[in-house]
Design a protein around this motif. Sequence first.
Motif, PDB file in Angstrom:
ATOM      1  N   LEU A  88       0.396  -1.564   5.690  1.00 29.86           N
ATOM      2  CA  LEU A  88       0.745  -2.441   4.579  1.00 29.86           C
ATOM      3  C   LEU A  88      -0.419  -2.629   3.610  1.00 29.86           C
ATOM      4  CD1 LEU A  88       2.894  -5.224   6.265  1.00 29.86           C
ATOM      5  CD2 LEU A  88       3.548  -3.873   4.268  1.00 29.86           C
ATOM      6  N   ARG A  89      -1.623  -2.764   4.137  1.00 32.73           N
ATOM      7  CA  ARG A  89      -2.759  -2.997   3.240  1.00 32.73           C
ATOM      8  C   ARG A  89      -3.010  -1.798   2.325  1.00 32.73           C
ATOM      9  NH1 ARG A  89      -5.861  -2.344   8.300  1.00 32.73           N
ATOM     10  NH2 ARG A  89      -5.686  -4.595   8.593  1.00 32.73           N
ATOM     11  N   GLU A  90      -2.711  -0.598   2.811  1.00 29.93           N
ATOM     12  CA  GLU A  90      -2.870   0.588   1.968  1.00 29.93           C
ATOM     13  C   GLU A  90      -1.813   0.609   0.869  1.00 29.93           C
ATOM     14  OE1 GLU A  90      -5.342   2.845   2.412  1.00 29.93           O
ATOM     15  OE2 GLU A  90      -6.095   1.560   4.024  1.00 29.93           O
ATOM     16  N   ILE A  91      -0.615   0.128   1.196  1.00 28.83           N
ATOM     17  CA  ILE A  91       0.449   0.043   0.195  1.00 28.83           C
ATOM     18  C   ILE A  91       0.110  -1.014  -0.842  1.00 28.83           C
ATOM     19  CG2 ILE A  91       2.876  -0.583  -0.151  1.00 28.83           C
ATOM     20  CD1 ILE A  91       3.424   0.522   2.653  1.00 28.83           C
ATOM     21  N   MET A  92      -0.320  -2.183  -0.387  1.00 29.67           N
ATOM     22  CA  MET A  92      -0.519  -3.318  -1.276  1.00 29.67           C
ATOM     23  C   MET A  92      -1.767  -3.196  -2.137  1.00 29.67           C
ATOM     24  SD  MET A  92       0.595  -6.272   1.450  1.00 29.67           S
ATOM     25  CE  MET A  92       0.203  -7.639   0.369  1.00 29.67           C
ATOM     26  N   HIS A  93      -2.851  -2.670  -1.566  1.00 33.62           N
ATOM     27  CA  HIS A  93      -4.128  -2.668  -2.282  1.00 33.62           C
ATOM     28  C   HIS A  93      -4.491  -1.324  -2.898  1.00 33.62           C
ATOM     29  CE1 HIS A  93      -4.678  -6.665  -0.796  1.00 33.62           C
ATOM     30  NE2 HIS A  93      -4.748  -6.283   0.467  1.00 33.62           N
ATOM     31  N   LYS A  94      -3.923  -0.244  -2.363  1.00 32.35           N
ATOM     32  CA  LYS A  94      -4.230   1.083  -2.902  1.00 32.35           C
ATOM     33  C   LYS A  94      -3.010   1.771  -3.489  1.00 32.35           C
ATOM     34  CE  LYS A  94      -8.103   1.853   0.274  1.00 32.35           C
ATOM     35  NZ  LYS A  94      -8.703   2.774   1.299  1.00 32.35           N
ATOM     36  N   ASN A  95      -1.874   1.082  -3.448  1.00 33.99           N
ATOM     37  CA  ASN A  95      -0.623   1.616  -3.996  1.00 33.99           C
ATOM     38  C   ASN A  95      -0.285   2.977  -3.383  1.00 33.99           C
ATOM     39  OD1 ASN A  95       1.622   1.085  -5.558  1.00 33.99           O
ATOM     40  ND2 ASN A  95       0.841   2.215  -7.322  1.00 33.99           N
ATOM     41  N   ASP A  96      -0.594   3.135  -2.106  1.00 31.33           N
ATOM     42  CA  ASP A  96      -0.281   4.377  -1.411  1.00 31.33           C
ATOM     43  C   ASP A  96       1.148   4.275  -0.880  1.00 31.33           C
ATOM     44  OD1 ASP A  96      -0.039   6.631   0.108  1.00 31.33           O
ATOM     45  OD2 ASP A  96      -1.733   6.221   1.425  1.00 31.33           O
ATOM     46  N   ILE A  97       2.084   4.877  -1.590  1.00 31.71           N
ATOM     47  CA  ILE A  97       3.497   4.791  -1.214  1.00 31.71           C
ATOM     48  C   ILE A  97       4.058   6.173  -0.849  1.00 31.71           C
ATOM     49  CG2 ILE A  97       3.917   2.689  -2.533  1.00 31.71           C
ATOM     50  CD1 ILE A  97       5.119   4.398  -4.745  1.00 31.71           C
ATOM     51  N   SER A  98       3.165   7.066  -0.491  1.00 35.72           N
ATOM     52  CA  SER A  98       3.590   8.417  -0.110  1.00 35.72           C
ATOM     53  C   SER A  98       4.230   8.404   1.280  1.00 35.72           C
ATOM     54  CB  SER A  98       2.402   9.369  -0.119  1.00 35.72           C
ATOM     55  OG  SER A  98       1.408   8.930   0.795  1.00 35.72           O
TER      56      SER A  98
END
Length: 236
Positions: free
Chosen positions: A35-45
């Motif tokens: 989740l933190r990668e999605i929320m803070h780095k916009n990693d939605i791959s």
Amino acid sequence: MKNNIKCFILVAGMLATSCANDQKGGYEVKYAGKLREIMHKNDISGKIAIDSLLERPGLFAVGALDSLSGEILVEEGTLYISRVEGEEVSLSKAKNAQATLLVYAHVNDWKRVQLPDSLNSMEELEGFLAHLANTQRVSKPMLFRLSGMPTNIRYHIIRPLGANATHRERKAAGFSGVLTGEQVSIIGFYSDQHQGVFTHRDSNVHMHVRNDNESIAGHVDDIQLGSNVQLYIPVE
């Protein structure tokens, strides 16, 4: 005497085998994406292909589709994908989905656990799950199922936005709804060690709900259980 020795060796061997099986038994909660990668780095791959996990029976999972284009719930090997187009929710069982976040486990045996008469919020449910994990001596993330007719469930389904959309924008754009007095199935994971991984930083649970007529499946934001719900956890 020799027969007694043989019996002792046989029993010892059986006990050793039993202990070894106990050590290898149980289930393992795994996850792909954070989740933190999605929320803070916009990693939605996409991080994992769900069909690769369905080859083994007893899959239970919750998560989000790649590009955050919808919600994922897997119940006993049946995949439910919910998407929103305009104000319409569509539910499909396609098996070729990719997840940008997925928490999952394979379980085949369950046992029922008695719930308190009424749990009126997500916080109260989370408190009971923490107590349960402690009394059951569960030191790892705990998979659980809820089945029945809760008094009230608030849920959301994420909508697809552009790749550069912020977390705040995605949260605001989500489709929200309420299920009241409907027969539902809920798959959830409890952990006090995975905030920002597969639970949000202010929660220790991640749950998805599906109603019985399969018109809605989404992420649970809050829940009032009432007295017509049953809780199940895996048999270790």
